[in-house]
Design a protein around this motif. Structure first.
Motif, PDB file in Angstrom:
ATOM      1  N   VAL A 185       0.834  -1.206   0.000  1.00 43.57           N
ATOM      2  CA  VAL A 185       0.000   0.000   0.000  1.00 43.57           C
ATOM      3  C   VAL A 185       0.868   1.255   0.000  1.00 43.57           C
ATOM      4  CG1 VAL A 185      -1.682   1.330   1.323  1.00 43.57           C
ATOM      5  CG2 VAL A 185      -1.971  -1.145   1.080  1.00 43.57           C
ATOM      6  N   LEU A 186       1.888   1.268   0.841  1.00 45.75           N
ATOM      7  CA  LEU A 186       2.752   2.446   0.931  1.00 45.75           C
ATOM      8  C   LEU A 186       3.524   2.682  -0.365  1.00 45.75           C
ATOM      9  CD1 LEU A 186       4.149   2.063   4.568  1.00 45.75           C
ATOM     10  CD2 LEU A 186       2.441   3.698   3.746  1.00 45.75           C
ATOM     11  N   MET A 187       4.052   1.628  -0.965  1.00 43.87           N
ATOM     12  CA  MET A 187       4.804   1.787  -2.214  1.00 43.87           C
ATOM     13  C   MET A 187       3.925   2.339  -3.330  1.00 43.87           C
ATOM     14  SD  MET A 187       7.590  -1.311  -2.534  1.00 43.87           S
ATOM     15  CE  MET A 187       6.616  -2.650  -1.863  1.00 43.87           C
ATOM     16  N   VAL A 235       2.697  -3.566 -12.993  1.00 40.73           N
ATOM     17  CA  VAL A 235       2.422  -4.997 -12.847  1.00 40.73           C
ATOM     18  C   VAL A 235       2.296  -5.350 -11.364  1.00 40.73           C
ATOM     19  CG1 VAL A 235       3.444  -7.311 -13.084  1.00 40.73           C
ATOM     20  CG2 VAL A 235       3.449  -5.746 -15.021  1.00 40.73           C
ATOM     21  N   PHE A 236       3.228  -4.802 -10.579  1.00 43.08           N
ATOM     22  CA  PHE A 236       3.190  -5.042  -9.131  1.00 43.08           C
ATOM     23  C   PHE A 236       1.930  -4.441  -8.512  1.00 43.08           C
ATOM     24  CE2 PHE A 236       4.228  -3.605  -4.786  1.00 43.08           C
ATOM     25  CZ  PHE A 236       4.539  -4.823  -4.203  1.00 43.08           C
ATOM     26  N   ALA A 237       1.553  -3.233  -8.919  1.00 44.54           N
ATOM     27  CA  ALA A 237       0.366  -2.584  -8.375  1.00 44.54           C
ATOM     28  C   ALA A 237      -0.894  -3.382  -8.691  1.00 44.54           C
ATOM     29  CB  ALA A 237       0.247  -1.163  -8.933  1.00 44.54           C
ATOM     30  N   LEU A 238      -1.006  -3.876  -9.923  1.00 48.55           N
ATOM     31  CA  LEU A 238      -2.204  -4.612 -10.331  1.00 48.55           C
ATOM     32  C   LEU A 238      -2.257  -6.009  -9.722  1.00 48.55           C
ATOM     33  CD1 LEU A 238      -4.757  -5.000 -12.009  1.00 48.55           C
ATOM     34  CD2 LEU A 238      -3.302  -5.598 -13.959  1.00 48.55           C
ATOM     35  N   PHE A 239      -1.249  -6.827 -10.033  1.00 48.08           N
ATOM     36  CA  PHE A 239      -1.294  -8.221  -9.598  1.00 48.08           C
ATOM     37  C   PHE A 239      -0.972  -8.368  -8.111  1.00 48.08           C
ATOM     38  CE2 PHE A 239      -0.725  -8.535 -14.189  1.00 48.08           C
ATOM     39  CZ  PHE A 239      -1.739  -9.424 -14.497  1.00 48.08           C
ATOM     40  N   ALA A 279       7.967 -14.009 -11.710  1.00 44.55           N
ATOM     41  CA  ALA A 279       8.798 -13.811 -12.903  1.00 44.55           C
ATOM     42  C   ALA A 279       9.325 -12.382 -12.967  1.00 44.55           C
ATOM     43  CB  ALA A 279       7.992 -14.144 -14.155  1.00 44.55           C
ATOM     44  N   PHE A 280       8.458 -11.405 -12.725  1.00 49.26           N
ATOM     45  CA  PHE A 280       8.886 -10.007 -12.763  1.00 49.26           C
ATOM     46  C   PHE A 280       9.852  -9.688 -11.621  1.00 49.26           C
ATOM     47  CE2 PHE A 280       5.664  -9.288 -15.922  1.00 49.26           C
ATOM     48  CZ  PHE A 280       6.071  -8.139 -16.590  1.00 49.26           C
ATOM     49  N   SER A 281       9.678 -10.336 -10.475  1.00 50.52           N
ATOM     50  CA  SER A 281      10.580 -10.110  -9.350  1.00 50.52           C
ATOM     51  C   SER A 281      11.995 -10.558  -9.691  1.00 50.52           C
ATOM     52  CB  SER A 281      10.077 -10.849  -8.103  1.00 50.52           C
ATOM     53  OG  SER A 281       8.855 -10.323  -7.649  1.00 50.52           O
ATOM     54  N   VAL A 282      12.116 -11.685 -10.367  1.00 51.42           N
ATOM     55  CA  VAL A 282      13.438 -12.169 -10.776  1.00 51.42           C
ATOM     56  C   VAL A 282      14.100 -11.156 -11.704  1.00 51.42           C
ATOM     57  CG1 VAL A 282      14.668 -13.940 -12.095  1.00 51.42           C
ATOM     58  CG2 VAL A 282      12.871 -14.601 -10.480  1.00 51.42           C
TER      59      VAL A 282
END
Length: 326
Positions: A185-187, A235-239, A279-282
């Protein structure tokens, strides 16, 4: 508070509130009605008195939940495919990046380190990043055990060790959910204003940020965040939001009135989002620690080298110089 932050606040709150909307009506029995009993005496060594309602009625539920969605059960039944997707999203993408680095090399600073540091992230932003990042990594690893460990870990372990690993992973997975939600939430709220697309982002994607070093080196324009970082953020915000909502719905089914069908849907969405986020984190970790020389200091000290800023975020550096901050 800027309009962008207010707008994103509504989105984040909407993600949490949407879990209520996903709740389906559950079965509730009608109140039991007293009925007159007709008694019958039955003679014998031990006399008995038996009774039956004079007006027997079959009480039905006030509402009947829908039948199980076979398509959802079909997705969840493909456990071997789910396990493969989860492991491939982490280890498969990691292997591909290792091959890429060996063949292509990394992005070195053209003029080396200048020794002059520029503040890029505040102390609060660095703290918030690790507040979300560390739980995210632990959630991914424990999710691998829970989602596919019986295919890849259990065969090489004894029953006691496997049981202990599953128990630890389950407890840690639930525990890490809460700091991850706070960090998420903060990010999203803090960083969104600098993540909106710009026209020069298309040129960045056209040359993949200049990280492919075959032939002439290229350093496409980029502001505070380049196009790849913006893609990762959204991508991070959505998923990540889907993971949060689905996870809460499965952790607290009674609070949200979740039925079996809703729980199955939440699990499918949770797994799909996990594969994408993993996958995106990698990619994100490799870009920060391996691919971009000098990039890791951004999220350890909050500062970057001046030559790194010029090479990878030239428009942002130009704005700082214009404002007299460098």
């Amino acid at each position: 508070m800027s309009k962008a932050i207010r707008w994103l606040s509504l989105i984040v709150l909407g993600l949490f509130a949407s879990s209520y909307a996903l709740a389906e009506e559950t079965a509730t029995l009608q109140p039991q009605q007293w009925q007159t009993i007709q008694e019958h005496a039955i003679p014998g060594d031990i006399p008995e008195i038996r009774g039956m309602p004079t007006q027997p009625e079959l009480l039905m539920p006030a509402s009947i939940p829908q039948q199980a969605d076979e398509s959802l059960l079909g997705y969840l039944g493909a456990t071997d495919t789910i396990a493969f997707a989860l492991f491939a999203s982490l280890f498969g993408v990691t292997a591909l990046f290792i091959v890429f680095v060996v063949v292509n090399g990394v992005s070195k600073l053209d003029h080396g380190f200048s020794g002059k540091l520029i503040k890029r992230w505040s102390g609060l932003s660095v703290s918030v990043h690790w507040l979300g990042a560390i739980p995210c990594i632990l959630l991914i690893l424990t999710g691998l055990v829970l989602g596919g460990g019986r295919f890849y870990f259990e065969p090489g372990m004894n029953a006691g060790s496997w049981s202990a690993l599953v128990g630890l992973s389950s407890s840690l997975h639930e525990l890490m959910a809460f700091p991850f939600i706070l960090g998420y939430v903060l990010m999203v709220l803090m960083w969104a204003p600098k993540q909106f697309p710009a026209s020069y982002d298309l040129k960045w994607f056209a040359v993949l940020g200049g990280y492919i070093n075959f032939g002439k080196k290229q350093h496409p324009d980029a502001g505070f965040a380049n196009a790849g970082e913006k893609l990762w953020f959204w991508v991070f915000a959505l998923f990540g939001g889907v993971m949060v909502v689905s996870g809460l719905a499965m952790m607290f089914p009674e609070t949200y009135g979740v039925t079996k069908n809703t729980a199955n849907l939440m699990l499918v969405l949770h797994i799909a989002s996990t594969v994408i986020i993993s996958a995106f984190s990698v990619v994100h970790i490799f870009m920060a620690t391996v691919m971009s020389e000098g990039g890791m200091s951004n999220m350890t000290s909050g500062y970057c080298d001046e030559n790194w800023a010029k090479q990878h975020h030239n428009l942002w550096f130009a704005d700082l110089k214009k404002a007299g901050k460098v």
